[in-house]
Design a protein around this motif. Sequence first.
Motif, PDB file in Angstrom:
ATOM      1  N   VAL A 203       0.883  -1.281  -0.023  1.00  0.00           N
ATOM      2  CA  VAL A 203       0.101   0.021  -0.097  1.00  0.00           C
ATOM      3  C   VAL A 203       0.987   1.301   0.047  1.00  0.00           C
ATOM      4  O   VAL A 203       2.005   1.176   0.714  1.00  0.00           O
ATOM      5  N   SER A 204       0.529   2.109  -0.886  1.00  0.00           N
ATOM      6  CA  SER A 204       1.067   3.424  -0.692  1.00  0.00           C
ATOM      7  C   SER A 204       0.403   4.771  -0.953  1.00  0.00           C
ATOM      8  O   SER A 204      -0.905   4.567  -1.252  1.00  0.00           O
ATOM      9  N   PHE A 205       0.642   5.924  -0.258  1.00  0.00           N
ATOM     10  CA  PHE A 205      -0.100   7.072  -0.344  1.00  0.00           C
ATOM     11  C   PHE A 205       0.821   7.944  -0.893  1.00  0.00           C
ATOM     12  O   PHE A 205       2.045   8.414  -0.499  1.00  0.00           O
ATOM     13  N   ASP A 206       0.385   9.006  -1.789  1.00  0.00           N
ATOM     14  CA  ASP A 206       0.960   9.998  -2.398  1.00  0.00           C
ATOM     15  C   ASP A 206       0.124  11.265  -1.811  1.00  0.00           C
ATOM     16  O   ASP A 206      -0.753  11.615  -2.318  1.00  0.00           O
ATOM     17  N   LEU A 207       0.633  11.940  -0.864  1.00  0.00           N
ATOM     18  CA  LEU A 207      -0.311  13.074   0.005  1.00  0.00           C
ATOM     19  C   LEU A 207       0.229  14.473  -0.338  1.00  0.00           C
ATOM     20  O   LEU A 207       1.222  14.661   0.018  1.00  0.00           O
ATOM     21  N   LYS A 208      -0.668  15.173  -0.803  1.00  0.00           N
ATOM     22  CA  LYS A 208       0.017  16.452  -1.325  1.00  0.00           C
ATOM     23  C   LYS A 208       0.052  17.365   0.070  1.00  0.00           C
ATOM     24  O   LYS A 208      -0.930  17.220   0.874  1.00  0.00           O
ATOM     25  N   PRO A 209       0.856  18.557   0.073  1.00  0.00           N
ATOM     26  CA  PRO A 209       0.680  19.453   1.061  1.00  0.00           C
ATOM     27  C   PRO A 209      -1.072  20.059   1.219  1.00  0.00           C
ATOM     28  O   PRO A 209      -1.743  20.353   0.362  1.00  0.00           O
ATOM     29  N   GLY A 210      -1.439  19.938   2.596  1.00  0.00           N
ATOM     30  CA  GLY A 210      -2.652  20.599   2.693  1.00  0.00           C
ATOM     31  C   GLY A 210      -2.619  21.908   3.482  1.00  0.00           C
ATOM     32  O   GLY A 210      -1.661  22.489   3.640  1.00  0.00           O
ATOM     33  N   GLU A 211      -3.983  22.097   4.000  1.00  0.00           N
ATOM     34  CA  GLU A 211      -4.025  23.355   4.668  1.00  0.00           C
ATOM     35  C   GLU A 211      -4.890  22.827   5.900  1.00  0.00           C
ATOM     36  O   GLU A 211      -6.130  22.294   5.748  1.00  0.00           O
TER      37      GLU A 211
END
Length: 290
Positions: A203-211
Motif C-alpha cells: 500500500v502506498s499514499f502520495d499525500l499533497k501538502p494540505g491546509e
Amino acid sequence: MKYSRVLVAAVTTLALSACGKSFEGPDEGDISGFLEMELDEGIDAEDIEIVAAQNVGDEIEPVYRTRANLDLVLEEDFAEMVDRIGDRPVVKVVAEKGTEYPAVLFTRAEPIGEDDWNVRIEKLQVRNRKGRPLSSFTDYIVEGSAEEKQAIEDEKREAADAEKKAAERLAAARRGFAGSWKATQPLKRRGSVYSQNGQQIGVSFDLKPGEDGFGRGTGRVYDFSDPSVFAQSDVTYTVDDSGDFATVTFLSRAQHDELRFYVTEGTNFKLTDDGKADINNGRWSIAMKK
C-alpha cells in the motif's frame, strides 16, 4: 431490734462514703486536657464551664455524661480555597486569629483509677465556624493580594506560550504527513502477512501538502513483488488535532483484476507519524515510510 438493724446499716453506709472518693464526673481540667488532643489543629478551648452532669451508669461502673459551655478560639487565621492558579490554591481568610466561637460540648466519661478519666465527645455544637488553618494550605496565594495578580498574569502568559507552541507542533505535524509513503513490509492481517496464491500486497499514499490539517492525494494498492500491478484511488487525509495520526480515506474503489486484494470506497486508513497504517482497529496493518 428492727431499729438497731436500720441504724447499723445507716452507719455502715456513712462509713463507706467517708472512706471512698465521691465520683461526680470529670471536671473542667479533665475536659480541657482531653480537648487539647481532640480539637482540630489551630483551635484552642477556653472558659470551659460544666453546667450539668449525670451518672448514667451505676455505682459499680459509673458513666458520666456532662454538658459544658466553652469558647473555641482560633490560634491562627482560618481560610477557604476559592480558586486555583496552576497547582497553587487561592485562599480567602474567613476568620482571623483570636476569633472566638461559643460552643456547647457533650461528653461521656468513665473513671480510670483514682485521678483519671476516659473522656469521649458525644457532640460539639458550634455555629458559623468556617474554613481551616491557613498553615494547612501548601504554597497558597491570598485572594486579592499582589501575588495573586502576578500569578494570574504569569498563568496567562504561560498559557499563551503553551498554546503557541502547541500550534507550532501541530502545524509541523500536519506538514509532516505530506509526502510519498510506501510500504516497507507486506500487508498483514491479524498480525500475519496476508498472502493469496503467493501474492502479497503493498500500500502506498502520495499525500499533497494540505491546509489546516486537511489535504488530498492518491492511494494505491499493488503487488508487493511487482509494484507495476496496482490499483489506485483519489484520497483525502485529515490530521488529528493531536498531530499523532492522520486518517486517509479512499474516495473510490481501488481494484485490479490481477490483485488478490482491493480497497472499497470510504475505507479509512489510520496512518501514524511513525509510518504505521491500519484498518479496522488493526485487523489489517502495514508498515510504511516516506
